[in-house]
Design a protein around this motif. Structure first.
Motif, mmCIF file in Angstrom:
data_model
loop_
_atom_site.group_PDB
_atom_site.id
_atom_site.type_symbol
_atom_site.label_atom_id
_atom_site.label_comp_id
_atom_site.label_asym_id
_atom_site.label_seq_id
_atom_site.Cartn_x
_atom_site.Cartn_y
_atom_site.Cartn_z
ATOM 1 N N SER A 1 4.076 -47.749 22.544
ATOM 2 C CA SER A 1 4.711 -46.783 21.699
ATOM 3 C C SER A 1 3.677 -46.095 20.815
ATOM 4 O O SER A 1 2.861 -46.794 20.226
ATOM 5 N N ARG B 1 12.328 -60.488 8.045
ATOM 6 C CA ARG B 1 11.348 -61.316 8.753
ATOM 7 C C ARG B 1 10.387 -61.971 7.768
ATOM 8 O O ARG B 1 9.871 -61.301 6.857
ATOM 9 N N PHE C 1 18.635 -50.459 15.674
ATOM 10 C CA PHE C 1 18.617 -51.860 15.229
ATOM 11 C C PHE C 1 19.196 -52.012 13.835
ATOM 12 O O PHE C 1 18.991 -51.151 12.980
ATOM 13 N N LYS C 2 19.853 -53.163 13.617
ATOM 14 C CA LYS C 2 20.206 -53.533 12.243
ATOM 15 C C LYS C 2 18.985 -54.193 11.636
ATOM 16 O O LYS C 2 18.331 -55.015 12.306
ATOM 17 N N TYR C 3 18.676 -53.885 10.396
ATOM 18 C CA TYR C 3 17.529 -54.508 9.736
ATOM 19 C C TYR C 3 17.677 -56.031 9.768
ATOM 20 O O TYR C 3 18.740 -56.575 9.470
ATOM 21 N N ILE D 1 16.154 -47.989 12.436
ATOM 22 C CA ILE D 1 16.664 -49.204 11.790
ATOM 23 C C ILE D 1 17.732 -48.778 10.775
ATOM 24 O O ILE D 1 17.507 -47.846 10.003
ATOM 25 N N GLN E 1 0.654 -51.830 20.638
ATOM 26 C CA GLN E 1 1.590 -51.843 19.504
ATOM 27 C C GLN E 1 1.664 -50.461 18.872
ATOM 28 O O GLN E 1 2.714 -50.012 18.477
ATOM 29 N N ASN E 2 0.506 -49.816 18.735
ATOM 30 C CA ASN E 2 0.447 -48.392 18.389
ATOM 31 C C ASN E 2 -0.529 -47.790 19.375
ATOM 32 O O ASN E 2 -1.711 -47.661 19.096
ATOM 33 N N CYS F 1 8.050 -55.340 9.161
ATOM 34 C CA CYS F 1 7.637 -55.724 10.515
ATOM 35 C C CYS F 1 6.695 -56.932 10.557
ATOM 36 O O CYS F 1 5.692 -57.000 9.846
ATOM 37 N N ARG G 1 12.866 -59.401 15.714
ATOM 38 C CA ARG G 1 14.127 -59.625 14.979
ATOM 39 C C ARG G 1 14.522 -61.078 15.125
ATOM 40 O O ARG G 1 14.164 -61.724 16.115
ATOM 41 N N HIS H 1 2.515 -44.113 17.377
ATOM 42 C CA HIS H 1 2.947 -44.026 15.978
ATOM 43 C C HIS H 1 2.857 -42.557 15.557
ATOM 44 O O HIS H 1 1.846 -41.904 15.837
ATOM 45 N N ARG I 1 6.066 -46.254 5.954
ATOM 46 C CA ARG I 1 5.937 -45.582 7.252
ATOM 47 C C ARG I 1 4.898 -44.453 7.256
ATOM 48 O O ARG I 1 4.656 -43.833 8.289
ATOM 49 N N GLN J 1 12.557 -44.594 12.548
ATOM 50 C CA GLN J 1 12.943 -45.741 11.691
ATOM 51 C C GLN J 1 13.970 -45.353 10.629
ATOM 52 O O GLN J 1 14.968 -46.021 10.475
HETATM 53 N N1 SAH Z 1 4.726 -50.042 16.715
HETATM 54 C C1 SAH Z 1 5.955 -49.434 16.975
HETATM 55 C C2 SAH Z 1 7.140 -50.379 16.992
HETATM 56 C C3 SAH Z 1 7.013 -51.798 17.399
HETATM 57 S S1 SAH Z 1 8.337 -52.896 16.982
HETATM 58 C C4 SAH Z 1 6.198 -48.392 15.864
HETATM 59 O O1 SAH Z 1 5.668 -48.461 14.813
HETATM 60 O O2 SAH Z 1 7.004 -47.539 16.064
HETATM 61 C C5 SAH Z 1 9.686 -52.190 17.871
HETATM 62 C C6 SAH Z 1 10.830 -51.734 17.010
HETATM 63 O O3 SAH Z 1 11.504 -52.839 16.462
HETATM 64 C C7 SAH Z 1 10.433 -50.927 15.792
HETATM 65 O O4 SAH Z 1 10.215 -49.582 16.100
HETATM 66 C C8 SAH Z 1 11.592 -51.104 14.857
HETATM 67 O O5 SAH Z 1 12.563 -50.103 15.029
HETATM 68 C C9 SAH Z 1 12.174 -52.452 15.291
HETATM 69 N N2 SAH Z 1 11.943 -53.461 14.238
HETATM 70 C C10 SAH Z 1 10.758 -53.977 13.854
HETATM 71 N N3 SAH Z 1 10.950 -54.861 12.840
HETATM 72 C C11 SAH Z 1 12.291 -54.903 12.601
HETATM 73 C C12 SAH Z 1 13.114 -55.615 11.683
HETATM 74 N N4 SAH Z 1 12.582 -56.449 10.808
HETATM 75 N N5 SAH Z 1 14.447 -55.405 11.739
HETATM 76 C C13 SAH Z 1 14.990 -54.541 12.617
HETATM 77 N N6 SAH Z 1 14.263 -53.840 13.507
HETATM 78 C C14 SAH Z 1 12.926 -54.013 13.518
#
Ligand code: SAH
Ligand code: SF4
Length: 418
Positions: free
Chosen positions: A216, A320, A315-317, A286, A184-185, A147, A38, A218, A258, A246
């Protein structure tokens, strides 16, 4: 993952006779291992670098490095605004740290993504404690549209199963009793014909390990083979799964790429509870993804109501760069994102307490960790389903596996008191 990577770097440096110091003022090398997931995470590093800059005038030999995902994301741009940074190293370039520290003059940017780098043969310098992190795979092939990870960490690659098992043995020899597998997964692990559940099975044979965790996974790669191993080896294979949701709305899930619908996800939760009825389930959510309407958001709340997670990272979106969603209009206002987040957190707190209270009167197995924050008379530890329990010190020692009856639950803590 960053903690593990920092331990790998620390291992490389300590092998070369560097020692750790606990204050930046004494350091000849300061490396910031960074996150880009983020924007907020990057902003924190920008201000931290600003704070550290003055140390370079005090100590002209000081080398300042930015490592990890932010280095990979911003590359030379870091030097444009912060020319005093000496080293910019991406997540696949840590092996070259010593070489770069020896270079005298120009700042260096090293951010090649290497297809096969899993840091085999390097030994992390672990902080003493209960839990040893072990990275088993790196990178991501999923490309969720919001992401940045696939761009900063590159494609998926897994470590040799034999070397992971050896690292687990070594962790036990170093005094650790719990291991947490990282990726990551993590459950996309694939080495030759071995998959994630085969790795878990291999780890059940390592004497001295009291608990195995992972993060984490998937949802797409959670299968019956994995759940059978959970059922057969509970609580050695801890009955906790972090299952990132998510979003609850199918429209948003599809826009996020997803790979599951709400129905699939809920079916998966049913399957998990069929195999392991007392599985602790936690999640990531999110709010405010581009186009998320109030009705979409209600779908997220609906799933949360149905599953009743033990806890959730919310999380707030955050838009990126490089990602597909970056090209979409970030059309949910900051105020609306904040309101959705607040609503979600309130509901989650209710669910946490609901689940925790269900354990009152039950006996649980606790891995003793350390003194409780509030009182030296009490210790804290963790259940296999990943809940913190506070209980009287008695004659218990850190790393003991003990059984106690839960007497109360408050906030995110269970209590076992006389
Ligand atoms: N690989 C894991 C997550 C890794 S990132 C999965 O797929 O579940 C960790 C967390 O950050 C994610 O699960 C997501 O909720 C949050 N995240 C990732 N990118 C984001 C973004 N652009 N804005 C807000 N939250 C984000
Ligand atoms: Fe990011 Fe999706 Fe990969 Fe998780 S699965 S790291 S959220 S792209």
């Amino acid at each position: 993952m960053n903690e593990y990577d920092s331990e790998i770097l620390s291992g490389i440096l300590q092998n070369d006779n560097y020692t750790l110091t606990d204050t930046p003022d004494n350091a000849d090398v300061i490396l910031l291992n960074t996150c880009s997931v983020r924007d907020h995470a990057e902003q924190k590093i920008h201000s931290r670098l600003g704070e550290l800059k003055h140390l370079k005038t005090k100590n002209p030999n000081l080398k300042l490095g930015v490592l990890g995902c932010m280095a990979q994301n911003l590359k030379d741009d870091i030097l444009k605004s912060k020319p005093y940074v000496d080293i910019v190293l991406g997540p696949d370039s840590y092996r070259s740290i010593l070489q770069h520290l020896d270079e005298e003059d120009e700042s260096v940017v090293d951010t090649k993504l290497l297809k096969f780098e899993v840091y085999e043969g390097l030994f992390p310098a672990r902080k003493k404690g209960i839990n040893a992190w072990i990275s088993i795979m790196r990178g991501c092939n999923k490309f969720c549209s919001y992401c940045i990870v696939p761009y900063t960490r590159g494609r998926e690659r897994s470590r040799n199963i034999k070397s992971i098992v050896e690292e687990a043995h070594r962790s036990v020899d170093q005094g650790f009793v719990e291991i947490t597998l990282l990726g990551q997964n993590v459950n996309s692990y694939h080495y030759e014909d071995q998959r994630f559940h085969s790795l878990l099975l291999a780890l059940t044979e390592v004497k001295g390990i009291k608990r195995v965790r992972y993060t984490s996974p998937h949802p797409q790669d959670v299968d019956e083979d994995l759940l059978k191993v959970h059922a057969d080896f509970k609580p050695l294979i801890a009955n906790h799964i972090h299952l990132p949701l998510q979003a609850g709305s199918n429209t948003v899930l599809q826009a996020m790429n997803r790979t599951y619908t709400q129905k699939h996800y809920l079916k998966l939760v049913d399957m998990i509870r069929h195999y392991v009825p007392d599985m602790g389930i936690t999640t990531d959510v999110i709010v405010g993804f581009p186009g998320e309407t109030d009705a979409d958001f209600r779908e997220t709340l609906k799933v949360m109501e149905t599953v009743k997670y033990d806890s959730a990272y919310t999380f707030k979106y955050s838009p990126r760069p490089h990602t597909k969603a970056y090209t979409m209009t970030d059309d949910v206002s900051e105020k609306e994102k904040a309101a959705r987040l607040t609503e979600l957190i309130v509901r989650q707190k209710e669910h946490t307490l609901y689940n925790y209270r269900k354990l009152i009167g039950k006996e649980v197995e606790i891995l003793v960790e350390s003194e409780s924050k509030r009182s030296p008379e009490e210790l804290k530890g963790r259940t296999a389903c990943n809940k913190i329990v506070v209980f009287p010190r008695g004659t218990y020692q850190a790393k003991d596996l003990i059984k106690r009856k839960i007497t109360d639950a408050q906030g995110v803590t269970l209590f076992s008191r006389p």
